[in-house]
Design a protein around this motif. Structure first.
Motif, PDB file in Angstrom:
ATOM      1  N   VAL A  59      40.853  62.583  67.383  1.00 31.24           N
ATOM      2  CA  VAL A  59      42.254  62.344  67.037  1.00 31.24           C
ATOM      3  C   VAL A  59      42.480  60.865  66.729  1.00 31.24           C
ATOM      4  O   VAL A  59      43.177  60.512  65.769  1.00 31.24           O
ATOM      5  CB  VAL A  59      43.179  62.807  68.183  1.00 31.24           C
ATOM      6  N   CYS A  60      41.891  60.010  67.552  1.00 35.88           N
ATOM      7  CA  CYS A  60      42.027  58.562  67.307  1.00 35.88           C
ATOM      8  C   CYS A  60      41.487  58.190  65.933  1.00 35.88           C
ATOM      9  O   CYS A  60      42.081  57.364  65.216  1.00 35.88           O
ATOM     10  CB  CYS A  60      41.289  57.775  68.390  1.00 35.88           C
ATOM     11  N   TRP A  61      40.371  58.788  65.547  1.00 38.87           N
ATOM     12  CA  TRP A  61      39.775  58.466  64.252  1.00 38.87           C
ATOM     13  C   TRP A  61      40.623  59.008  63.099  1.00 38.87           C
ATOM     14  O   TRP A  61      40.851  58.318  62.101  1.00 38.87           O
ATOM     15  CB  TRP A  61      38.356  59.026  64.174  1.00 38.87           C
ATOM     16  N   LEU A  62      41.104  60.238  63.242  1.00 45.04           N
ATOM     17  CA  LEU A  62      41.909  60.837  62.181  1.00 45.04           C
ATOM     18  C   LEU A  62      43.207  60.068  61.947  1.00 45.04           C
ATOM     19  O   LEU A  62      43.664  59.938  60.805  1.00 45.04           O
ATOM     20  CB  LEU A  62      42.234  62.292  62.538  1.00 45.04           C
ATOM     21  N   TYR A  63      43.781  59.560  63.036  1.00 49.20           N
ATOM     22  CA  TYR A  63      45.056  58.850  62.932  1.00 49.20           C
ATOM     23  C   TYR A  63      44.879  57.348  63.158  1.00 49.20           C
ATOM     24  O   TYR A  63      45.794  56.675  63.623  1.00 49.20           O
ATOM     25  CB  TYR A  63      46.058  59.429  63.936  1.00 49.20           C
ATOM     26  N   ARG A  64      43.719  56.850  62.813  1.00 51.48           N
ATOM     27  CA  ARG A  64      43.411  55.441  63.057  1.00 51.48           C
ATOM     28  C   ARG A  64      44.338  54.502  62.295  1.00 51.48           C
ATOM     29  O   ARG A  64      44.702  53.435  62.806  1.00 51.48           O
ATOM     30  CB  ARG A  64      41.955  55.137  62.694  1.00 51.48           C
ATOM     31  N   GLN A  65      44.741  54.882  61.101  1.00 50.12           N
ATOM     32  CA  GLN A  65      45.634  54.013  60.335  1.00 50.12           C
ATOM     33  C   GLN A  65      47.003  53.921  60.999  1.00 50.12           C
ATOM     34  O   GLN A  65      47.588  52.839  61.080  1.00 50.12           O
ATOM     35  CB  GLN A  65      45.762  54.525  58.897  1.00 50.12           C
ATOM     36  N   THR A  71      49.904  49.293  66.454  1.00 50.04           N
ATOM     37  CA  THR A  71      49.417  48.160  67.248  1.00 50.04           C
ATOM     38  C   THR A  71      49.813  46.835  66.612  1.00 50.04           C
ATOM     39  O   THR A  71      50.314  45.925  67.288  1.00 50.04           O
ATOM     40  CB  THR A  71      47.885  48.231  67.394  1.00 50.04           C
ATOM     41  N   VAL A  72      49.593  46.729  65.311  1.00 49.43           N
ATOM     42  CA  VAL A  72      49.959  45.501  64.587  1.00 49.43           C
ATOM     43  C   VAL A  72      51.472  45.312  64.604  1.00 49.43           C
ATOM     44  O   VAL A  72      51.978  44.203  64.807  1.00 49.43           O
ATOM     45  CB  VAL A  72      49.437  45.554  63.141  1.00 49.43           C
ATOM     46  N   GLY A  73      52.192  46.414  64.407  1.00 49.55           N
ATOM     47  CA  GLY A  73      53.652  46.341  64.397  1.00 49.55           C
ATOM     48  C   GLY A  73      54.214  45.871  65.731  1.00 49.55           C
ATOM     49  O   GLY A  73      55.171  45.085  65.776  1.00 49.55           O
ATOM     50  N   MET A  74      53.628  46.335  66.830  1.00 46.56           N
ATOM     51  CA  MET A  74      54.083  45.897  68.147  1.00 46.56           C
ATOM     52  C   MET A  74      53.847  44.401  68.339  1.00 46.56           C
ATOM     53  O   MET A  74      54.689  43.697  68.898  1.00 46.56           O
ATOM     54  CB  MET A  74      53.361  46.684  69.241  1.00 46.56           C
ATOM     55  N   ALA A  75      52.693  43.935  67.855  1.00 47.12           N
ATOM     56  CA  ALA A  75      52.392  42.502  67.969  1.00 47.12           C
ATOM     57  C   ALA A  75      53.384  41.665  67.171  1.00 47.12           C
ATOM     58  O   ALA A  75      53.684  40.521  67.542  1.00 47.12           O
ATOM     59  CB  ALA A  75      50.970  42.238  67.487  1.00 47.12           C
TER      60      ALA A  75
END
Length: 275
Positions: A59-65, A71-75
């Motif tokens: 699941v992490c790989w399929l939705y990696r984008q 993650t970037v947005g939170m930063a």
């Protein structure tokens, strides 16, 4: 090298990947299959838990984008990214708290053929009922969910603490009741699986840490990789399926599988020992 053991690990890994994200209860399938093919002993307790990580990573790989963007947005302080992460946390907490409080009760009282079979059958009937209701979604995408939507789905996930209920079944059907679209309910179930299954896996591995052996690493790796590949294919197929079809076929399958569990138990074919 015990090729039979590796074939068993491969088979169970594929079964885990196929059933983990479908509303059919992966736990019931794994235990019955494990008993039928003779995969037992101390390794089974560790194996059944460890291969879940393969499904999680799929699941992490399929939705990696999506995960990377959040993650970037939170930063960067992006409000939408923080709302998505907060919703996941809100949905995750109820099952985490109840799971920690009632872990021993669940394992000691409910983890047997009859309770699991009943949960399977009742869950199937609930899905049939849910599909007969008029469903007018008000939330089209997971990014449109409110914290109240997330909390309600999280409370529905608590039902999956009862073995046989199915975590994905509880969250997907719960999402439909809350007002999520089929796609949003299914995808949020996938995202919610990441912290939920990871936490449950880490906790179970810690509880069974004394059963780990370096000699078993290659067997665990076989099941892990098989679960990853099978889950990868299943998640993609399920998202495509639910956009055009209902969950009714899964409901009838649950009912039939529940009756099968009762039949195998009554006939003495399975003993349902989780060790």
């Amino acid at each position: 090298m015990d090729f039979v053991l590796y074939l068993q690990a491969l088979f169970l890994g594929v079964l885990e990947g196929l059933t983990e994200f479908l509303p059919v209860s992966s736990t019931g399938h794994l235990i019955i299959a494990g008993e039928l093919i003779g995969f037992d002993g101390p390794l089974r307790s560790v194996f059944m838990v460890a291969i879940q990580l393969g499904a999680i990573l799929a699941v992490c790989w399929l939705y990696r984008q999506k995960l990377a963007a959040v993650t970037v947005g939170m930063a960067r302080g992006d409000a939408a990214s923080w709302r998505f992460s907060t919703n996941l946390l809100i949905a995750f907490l109820p099952a985490m708290v109840l799971g920690l409080l009632f872990y021993k009760v669940i394992k000691g009282v409910l983890f047997f053929p009859v309770p699991v079979a009943i949960a399977l059958i009742v869950g199937g009937l609930v899905i049939l009922w849910a599909e007969k209701r008029a469903h007018t979604p008000r939330v089209a995408e997971v990014d449109d969910m409110s914290w109240r939507d997330a909390l309600l789905v999280g409370l529905c996930q608590c039902l999956a603490l009862v073995p046989g209920t199915s975590r994905s079944g509880a969250t997907i059907i719960g999402g439909l009741f809350v007002g999520l679209s089929r796609k949003a309910a299914t995808e949020f179930s996938f995202f919610l699986a990441i912290p939920t299954m990871f936490a449950a896996t880490v906790y179970d591995v810690y509880k069974h840490r004394e059963l780990f052996s370096a000699d078993d690493v290659s067997v665990l790796a076989t099941g892990f990789l098989a679960a990853f590949v099978a889950a990868f294919l299943t998640v993609k197929a399920l998202v495509a399926f639910v956009t055009k079809h209902s969950f009714t076929p899964f409901a009838w399958y649950r009912i039939a599988f529940g009756l099968l569990v009762l039949g195998l138990w009554a006939g003495g074919v399975i003993t349902w020992q989780d060790a």
